[in-house]
Motif scaffolding. Structure first.
Motif, PDB file in Angstrom:
ATOM      1  N   UNK A 144       0.827  -1.204   0.000  1.00  0.00           N
ATOM      2  CA  UNK A 144       0.000   0.000   0.000  1.00  0.00           C
ATOM      3  C   UNK A 144       0.864   1.258   0.000  1.00  0.00           C
ATOM      4  N   UNK A 145       1.992   1.225   0.714  1.00  0.00           N
ATOM      5  CA  UNK A 145       2.845   2.403   0.800  1.00  0.00           C
ATOM      6  C   UNK A 145       3.649   2.616  -0.475  1.00  0.00           C
ATOM      7  N   UNK A 146       4.006   1.522  -1.171  1.00  0.00           N
ATOM      8  CA  UNK A 146       4.896   1.622  -2.324  1.00  0.00           C
ATOM      9  C   UNK A 146       4.279   2.428  -3.456  1.00  0.00           C
ATOM     10  N   UNK A 147       2.973   2.304  -3.669  1.00  0.00           N
ATOM     11  CA  UNK A 147       2.325   2.975  -4.796  1.00  0.00           C
ATOM     12  C   UNK A 147       2.452   4.493  -4.675  1.00  0.00           C
ATOM     13  N   UNK A 148       2.288   5.027  -3.471  1.00  0.00           N
ATOM     14  CA  UNK A 148       2.380   6.477  -3.285  1.00  0.00           C
ATOM     15  C   UNK A 148       3.828   6.917  -3.037  1.00  0.00           C
ATOM     16  N   UNK A 149       4.631   6.063  -2.396  1.00  0.00           N
ATOM     17  CA  UNK A 149       5.999   6.431  -2.039  1.00  0.00           C
ATOM     18  C   UNK A 149       6.946   6.353  -3.240  1.00  0.00           C
ATOM     19  N   UNK A 150       6.681   5.409  -4.162  1.00  0.00           N
ATOM     20  CA  UNK A 150       7.493   5.228  -5.386  1.00  0.00           C
ATOM     21  C   UNK A 150       8.980   5.134  -5.049  1.00  0.00           C
ATOM     22  N   UNK A 151       9.418   4.073  -4.354  1.00  0.00           N
ATOM     23  CA  UNK A 151      10.819   3.979  -3.929  1.00  0.00           C
ATOM     24  C   UNK A 151      11.763   3.728  -5.113  1.00  0.00           C
ATOM     25  N   UNK A 152      13.018   4.203  -4.973  1.00  0.00           N
ATOM     26  CA  UNK A 152      14.067   3.845  -5.932  1.00  0.00           C
ATOM     27  C   UNK A 152      14.611   2.454  -5.622  1.00  0.00           C
ATOM     28  N   UNK A 153      14.719   2.132  -4.340  1.00  0.00           N
ATOM     29  CA  UNK A 153      15.237   0.834  -3.890  1.00  0.00           C
ATOM     30  C   UNK A 153      14.341   0.319  -2.771  1.00  0.00           C
ATOM     31  N   UNK A 154      14.074  -0.993  -2.799  1.00  0.00           N
ATOM     32  CA  UNK A 154      13.258  -1.606  -1.743  1.00  0.00           C
ATOM     33  C   UNK A 154      14.014  -2.809  -1.177  1.00  0.00           C
ATOM     34  N   UNK A 155      14.245  -2.808   0.138  1.00  0.00           N
ATOM     35  CA  UNK A 155      14.828  -3.944   0.846  1.00  0.00           C
ATOM     36  C   UNK A 155      13.676  -4.704   1.504  1.00  0.00           C
ATOM     37  N   UNK A 156      13.394  -5.928   1.015  1.00  0.00           N
ATOM     38  CA  UNK A 156      12.202  -6.663   1.449  1.00  0.00           C
ATOM     39  C   UNK A 156      12.595  -7.983   2.106  1.00  0.00           C
ATOM     40  N   UNK A 157      12.040  -8.245   3.282  1.00  0.00           N
ATOM     41  CA  UNK A 157      12.182  -9.549   3.924  1.00  0.00           C
ATOM     42  C   UNK A 157      11.272 -10.545   3.195  1.00  0.00           C
ATOM     43  N   UNK A 158      11.661 -11.822   3.180  1.00  0.00           N
ATOM     44  CA  UNK A 158      10.840 -12.834   2.514  1.00  0.00           C
ATOM     45  C   UNK A 158       9.700 -13.295   3.421  1.00  0.00           C
ATOM     46  N   UNK A 159       9.995 -13.515   4.701  1.00  0.00           N
ATOM     47  CA  UNK A 159       8.974 -14.034   5.622  1.00  0.00           C
ATOM     48  C   UNK A 159       8.132 -12.942   6.237  1.00  0.00           C
ATOM     49  N   UNK A 179       1.146 -11.643   6.431  1.00  0.00           N
ATOM     50  CA  UNK A 179       0.012 -11.299   5.562  1.00  0.00           C
ATOM     51  C   UNK A 179       0.344 -11.471   4.076  1.00  0.00           C
ATOM     52  N   UNK A 180       1.486 -10.947   3.618  1.00  0.00           N
ATOM     53  CA  UNK A 180       1.874 -11.078   2.207  1.00  0.00           C
ATOM     54  C   UNK A 180       3.385 -11.296   2.180  1.00  0.00           C
ATOM     55  N   UNK A 181       3.815 -12.499   1.750  1.00  0.00           N
ATOM     56  CA  UNK A 181       5.245 -12.793   1.810  1.00  0.00           C
ATOM     57  C   UNK A 181       6.018 -11.992   0.770  1.00  0.00           C
ATOM     58  N   UNK A 182       7.349 -12.006   0.919  1.00  0.00           N
ATOM     59  CA  UNK A 182       8.200 -11.182   0.080  1.00  0.00           C
ATOM     60  C   UNK A 182       8.134 -11.517  -1.393  1.00  0.00           C
ATOM     61  N   UNK A 183       7.969 -12.819  -1.745  1.00  0.00           N
ATOM     62  CA  UNK A 183       7.877 -13.197  -3.155  1.00  0.00           C
ATOM     63  C   UNK A 183       6.643 -12.569  -3.808  1.00  0.00           C
ATOM     64  N   UNK A 184       5.495 -12.737  -3.145  1.00  0.00           N
ATOM     65  CA  UNK A 184       4.262 -12.173  -3.707  1.00  0.00           C
ATOM     66  C   UNK A 184       4.304 -10.646  -3.710  1.00  0.00           C
ATOM     67  N   UNK A 185       4.958 -10.066  -2.705  1.00  0.00           N
ATOM     68  CA  UNK A 185       5.080  -8.611  -2.671  1.00  0.00           C
ATOM     69  C   UNK A 185       5.915  -8.118  -3.859  1.00  0.00           C
ATOM     70  N   UNK A 186       7.019  -8.818  -4.153  1.00  0.00           N
ATOM     71  CA  UNK A 186       7.865  -8.413  -5.283  1.00  0.00           C
ATOM     72  C   UNK A 186       7.094  -8.515  -6.600  1.00  0.00           C
ATOM     73  N   UNK A 187       6.317  -9.581  -6.780  1.00  0.00           N
ATOM     74  CA  UNK A 187       5.533  -9.716  -8.015  1.00  0.00           C
ATOM     75  C   UNK A 187       4.523  -8.581  -8.137  1.00  0.00           C
ATOM     76  N   UNK A 188       3.888  -8.240  -7.006  1.00  0.00           N
ATOM     77  CA  UNK A 188       2.892  -7.169  -7.042  1.00  0.00           C
ATOM     78  C   UNK A 188       3.551  -5.818  -7.355  1.00  0.00           C
ATOM     79  N   UNK A 189       4.740  -5.573  -6.816  1.00  0.00           N
ATOM     80  CA  UNK A 189       5.439  -4.311  -7.100  1.00  0.00           C
ATOM     81  C   UNK A 189       5.859  -4.235  -8.561  1.00  0.00           C
ATOM     82  N   UNK A 190       6.280  -5.359  -9.131  1.00  0.00           N
ATOM     83  CA  UNK A 190       6.692  -5.355 -10.527  1.00  0.00           C
ATOM     84  C   UNK A 190       5.518  -5.093 -11.472  1.00  0.00           C
TER      85      UNK A 190
END
Length: 634
Positions: free
Chosen positions: A546-561, A564-575
């Motif tokens: 939810x924050x990424x859409x408005x924040x528009x980061x240049x770099x994101x450091x994401x934990x996998x575990x 609610x939404x694991x890191x793999x699914x989060x990365x796919x959604x961001x892409x």
């Protein structure tokens, strides 16, 4: 004359009938007893074998239950696949809840009982089930349940058919012998009786009844002699079977002893691991107290920080050793080979081991050939081998000792020797020193310990380089020497000089941090903000998306575990968001196997780093070093 013939025929018929009746009754009783005995023996053998399998699974599953690791428990149960007769198995917790299950066939879904039931075996509906308690230090921590086919009726049918054939053949032979009875039966029968008595008393089946001429008695004598020969053969076969059974029992006892030894080593390893992990935690905690109490004392804070960094490196090394043990056990330990110079490998190893050697006040001498020596291998792993041997020498040598690292070349091989004047190795330990979790000194008085995996890891790494490693010692107190032989390689071709990289310009970035470890992510966020970067922190996957859409980061450091939404699914959604397709996504996780890395890249991550990640590494990524770096290589 006619009357005599009738009487003779009547006697012959009566003798034949008597012989047949006697033979039939004897064979029938014997067959019944043998069937009952075989059925009982078959049941005991089947139950003993199934119980032994359950005991093995129970012993192997103690760590899985203690560490709540159903996957390891399922792997233990999966070893039953080599026993097709065992079609299902399960492991229950101490509260009788299902912990792990196994089925021989993927097409069948076995029905497991809600509770494991009483210990022992039970037979019903052509199945035998066994319930075995899982004990840890005398305490029941769970149960093993196994279910196997129990083909008793099939066994009885086959055995009965064989006995029926034997009975039929025996009756035919008895009829033949009885039909040829003639006068003079007493003397040959007395001879038969005498030999039978001798055989019974002396158990000598080589005795035979002398030939009785021709006729029915002669046939009886021959039949008796044949019977003695057959009984002799069967007696010999039974003795051989007993010897084979004794050998199998000895092998089983040896296997049980090996399992007990492995279990003992496992307990020692866990105790050592707990001790080794607590040791660095104590100075880290003390360092934190120093920084809290002496917040205004810069020198005290710098000293505490240095101590904490050293202890953190020690903990990381222990975790790396544990990961290397896992790779050895699963066959995933690999190396990348390239041309390398011996001097650089030895320099890295000595640099890594020098702080510990100097801390013990040891004298270290290094002697290498003056000319360049080229090898084909993995520089990091070879340096790890030498560093392990140097640390081992320093660890098991009394303070102020001498350690020597020497290298010689000859016969197309490099010989590396690490020698010390330490506590030495007992002769009975030389054959086991490279085994996993084996330690030369297990006394409580030792000043520094380890996990007992360094030498085993060193041997595996040397073997992957096509070399060998051996340990030598004249005995306790006589020091020890480890000798490595490695094949030499030709000098690599000279590389063209690379153009200098253009200087980087520092720029401020928008950084998204997503991790459910609040202390870790808040600390990293504070450091990044102090450098001028704009940082947004989230503690679960949905929040980060939810924050990424408005924040528009240049770099994101994401934990996998993430929750609610694991890191793999989060990365796919961001892409999938157009504005974030060019953002740099970095997976920061404790999962570091090759399959984990590949899964991260498939999900859309650009980099994959394994915790703990240093702030220097984060700075390098922010500065534009996008190449992948994994702290522990697979």
């Amino acid at each position: 004359m006619m009357l005599n013939r009738v009487n003779a025929g009547s006697v012959r018929i009566r003798l034949i009938l008597m012989a047949l009746a006697t033979t039939f009754v004897a064979l029938l009783v014997a067959a019944g007893c043998m069937l009952l005995y075989d059925a009982r023996s078959f049941q005991q053998t089947w139950a003993s074998d199934l119980t032994a399998q359950a005991e093995i699974v129970a012993m192997a599953s103690v760590p899985a239950l203690n560490f709540n690791d159903p996957a390891a428990a399922r792997q233990n149960l999966a070893l039953l696949r080599v026993r097709p007769a065992i079609h299902a198995g399960a492991i229950y917790t101490a509260r009788d809840s299902m912990f792990a299950a196994y089925a021989q066939s993927a097409q069948e879904t076995p029905v497991f009982p809600a509770r494991p039931g009483p210990a022992g075996y039970h037979v019903e509906d052509g199945r035998m089930t066994v319930c075995q308690p899982i004990l840890d230090n005398g305490e029941v921590i769970g149960h093993v349940y196994l279910s196997a086919q129990y083909p008793l009726l099939e066994r009885i049918g086959r055995y009965g058919a064989i006995l029926g054939g034997v009975m039929l053949g025996s009756l035919l032979l008895a009829a033949l012998v009885a039909s040829r009875l003639q006068a003079g039966i007493t003397r040959p029968l007395a001879a038969v009786t005498g030999v039978a008595r001798e055989v019974r008393q002396r158990r000598d089946f080589s005795l035979r009844v002398p030939p009785a001429g021709s006729g029915e008695i002669a046939t009886l004598v021959d039949a008796f002699n044949d019977m003695l020969a057959e009984v002799g053969r069967r007696s010999y076969a039974l003795q051989e079977a007993n010897r084979t059974l004794e050998h199998e029992m000895a092998v089983r006892q040896s296997a049980e002893h090996a399992l007990l030894q492995a279990d003992r080593r496992k307990d020692e390893f866990l105790a050592t691991l707990a001790h080794e992990l607590r040791n660095p935690l104590a100075p880290i905690r003390t360092g934190l107290d120093i920084m809290r109490i002496n917040a205004a004392d810069g020198k005290a804070i710098d000293k505490a920080r240095a101590i904490m960094e050293r202890q953190l490196k020690q903990m990381v090394r222990l975790v790396d050793d544990l990961l290397d043990v896992s790779r050895i056990n699963t066959g995933k330990l690999t190396i990348s080979k390239e041309g390398l110079d011996l001097q650089s490998v030895v320099g890295d190893a000595v640099e890594s081991a020098r702080p510990f050697i100097e801390g013990q006040n040891h004298e270290l001498t290094v002697s290498l050939p003056p000319q360049p020596v080229w090898l084909l291998g993995d520089a990091t792993r070879l340096a790890q081998v030498l560093s392990n041997l140097l640390n081992n020498a320093a660890k098991y040598t009394v303070r102020g000792g001498r350690i020597a690292l020497e290298g010689t070349v000859g016969g197309g091989q490099l010989k590396l020797s690490v020698r010390d004047n330490g506590i030495g190795i007992a002769p009975q330990m030389l054959g086991h020193i490279f085994e996993m979790f084996t330690q030369a000194d297990s006394s409580l008085e030792r000043s520094s310990a380890g996990l007992g995996v360094g030498l085993s890891l060193a041997r595996r790494l040397v073997e992957l380089h096509g070399g060998t490693i051996q340990a030598f010692s004249k005995g306790l107190g006589q020091g020890s020497e480890f000798v490595i032989l490695l094949p030499l390689a030709g000098a690599p071709a000279a590389e063209a000089p690379r153009p200098a990289a253009p200087p980087r310009t520092r720029r401020l970035l928008r950084v998204l941090l997503a991790d459910d470890n609040v202390d870790f992510v808040n600390g990293i966020g504070t450091l990044l903000r102090s450098m001028g970067h704009t940082v947004h922190i989230s503690h679960d996957g949905v929040q980060a998306l939810a924050a990424a859409e408005a924040f528009a980061p240049d770099i994101a450091f994401l934990d996998i575990g993430l929750p609610q939404l694991n890191g793999y699914d989060l990365a796919r959604a961001l892409r999938r968001q157009p504005a974030l397709r060019r953002a740099l996504l970095v997976a920061v996780t404790g999962w570091g196997q090759q399959k984990d890395r590949q899964q991260a890249f498939d999900a859309g991550f650009d980099l994959h780093v394994v915790k703990p990640i240093s702030f220097e590494r984060i700075q390098a990524i922010l500065a534009g070093e996008r190449q992948e770096q994994v702290l522990t290589q697979y």
